[in-house]
Design a protein around this motif. Structure first.
Motif, PDB file in Angstrom:
ATOM      1  N   PRO A 172       0.819  -1.225   0.000  1.00 31.07           N
ATOM      2  CA  PRO A 172       0.000   0.000   0.000  1.00 31.07           C
ATOM      3  C   PRO A 172       0.850   1.271   0.000  1.00 31.07           C
ATOM      4  O   PRO A 172       0.530   2.227  -0.686  1.00 31.07           O
ATOM      5  CB  PRO A 172      -0.820  -0.108   1.278  1.00 31.07           C
ATOM      6  CG  PRO A 172      -0.858  -1.562   1.594  1.00 31.07           C
ATOM      7  CD  PRO A 172       0.443  -2.122   1.083  1.00 31.07           C
ATOM      8  N   VAL A 173       1.932   1.255   0.767  1.00 28.75           N
ATOM      9  CA  VAL A 173       2.828   2.421   0.820  1.00 28.75           C
ATOM     10  C   VAL A 173       4.263   1.928   0.766  1.00 28.75           C
ATOM     11  O   VAL A 173       4.661   1.063   1.534  1.00 28.75           O
ATOM     12  CB  VAL A 173       2.627   3.247   2.117  1.00 28.75           C
ATOM     13  CG1 VAL A 173       3.554   4.459   2.134  1.00 28.75           C
ATOM     14  CG2 VAL A 173       1.186   3.669   2.299  1.00 28.75           C
ATOM     15  N   ASN A 174       5.019   2.494  -0.152  1.00 25.41           N
ATOM     16  CA  ASN A 174       6.457   2.270  -0.242  1.00 25.41           C
ATOM     17  C   ASN A 174       7.016   3.521  -0.908  1.00 25.41           C
ATOM     18  O   ASN A 174       7.248   3.562  -2.103  1.00 25.41           O
ATOM     19  CB  ASN A 174       6.775   1.020  -1.046  1.00 25.41           C
ATOM     20  CG  ASN A 174       8.242   0.648  -0.959  1.00 25.41           C
ATOM     21  OD1 ASN A 174       9.010   1.248  -0.208  1.00 25.41           O
ATOM     22  ND2 ASN A 174       8.644  -0.342  -1.739  1.00 25.41           N
ATOM     23  N   LYS A 175       7.171   4.568  -0.087  1.00 31.26           N
ATOM     24  CA  LYS A 175       7.453   5.884  -0.640  1.00 31.26           C
ATOM     25  C   LYS A 175       8.418   6.645   0.265  1.00 31.26           C
ATOM     26  O   LYS A 175       8.425   6.455   1.470  1.00 31.26           O
ATOM     27  CB  LYS A 175       6.129   6.662  -0.761  1.00 31.26           C
ATOM     28  CG  LYS A 175       6.247   7.997  -1.430  1.00 31.26           C
ATOM     29  CD  LYS A 175       4.891   8.633  -1.675  1.00 31.26           C
ATOM     30  CE  LYS A 175       5.094   9.991  -2.339  1.00 31.26           C
ATOM     31  NZ  LYS A 175       3.867  10.617  -2.722  1.00 31.26           N
ATOM     32  N   CYS A 176       9.218   7.524  -0.374  1.00 30.94           N
ATOM     33  CA  CYS A 176      10.143   8.384   0.360  1.00 30.94           C
ATOM     34  C   CYS A 176       9.864   9.842   0.037  1.00 30.94           C
ATOM     35  O   CYS A 176       9.398  10.173  -1.055  1.00 30.94           O
ATOM     36  CB  CYS A 176      11.588   8.055  -0.026  1.00 30.94           C
ATOM     37  SG  CYS A 176      12.100   6.375   0.393  1.00 30.94           S
TER      38      CYS A 176
END
Length: 172
Positions: free
Chosen positions: A54-58
């Motif tokens: 669902p979330v893999n962000k920088c």
């Protein structure tokens, strides 16, 4: 050198990863320093195990907090944070500070539109965000480094003290 320092600072990333352990729906919104709350998931999307997280962000700015909310099917997963950059370790645990049940430090997050009951549901090792709640997670606080304590100079010995000491230890 100053320009190089600015580039280095801008390259530092603050990363967030939600990894699905048991598929479901989850709404995730992220508040980054100096920016508006950003929706990073689609609550209508069913996130399956082994598919896209669902979330893999920088972000280039620090994450201040994360809001999670359940929609439809219960979602179970791991939530990790890191500030070592894209290639760094995203292994720090988030902390739930608003409207969660169970464990405060998030090892396993369960986001469910249905309400959990402590008398009937197993909360062991779980952080629960249930009902129509928006739960607030915060990243760990970076450990501040402090300067080592200063030491005092060793005492000096005067000539008179040396003479007294010499007369005491001299065989007589």
């Amino acid at each position: 050198l100053l320009a190089l320092m600015d580039i280095t600072a801008a390259a530092e990333n603050y990363c967030l990863k939600f990894k699905t352990v048991s598929g479901g729906n989850v709404l995730v919104e992220v508040k980054v320093e100096g920016e508006a709350l950003e929706t990073v998931t689609n609550p209508a999307t069913y996130y399956n195990v082994g598919e896209t997280d669902p979330v893999n962000k920088c972000w280039t700015k620090k994450v201040e907090y994360v809001m999670v909310n359940g929609f439809g099917n219960e979602w179970n997963g791991e939530v990790n944070y890191g500030w070592n950059g894209v290639n760094g370790a995203i292994d720090k645990k988030m902390k739930c500070v608003e409207k969660c049940k169970g464990k405060e430090i998030v090892d396993l997050l369960i986001v469910d539109f249905n309400t959990w009951d402590e008398n009937h549901d197993d909360f062991t090792g779980k952080t629960i965000c249930d009902g129509d709640n928006s739960c607030k997670l915060i990243p760990p606080i970076a450990i501040a480094t402090t300067a080592a304590p200063t030491t005092t100079a060793a005492p000096t010995t005067t000539q008179a003290q040396k003479a007294v000491l010499s007369s005491v230890i001299r065989p007589g």
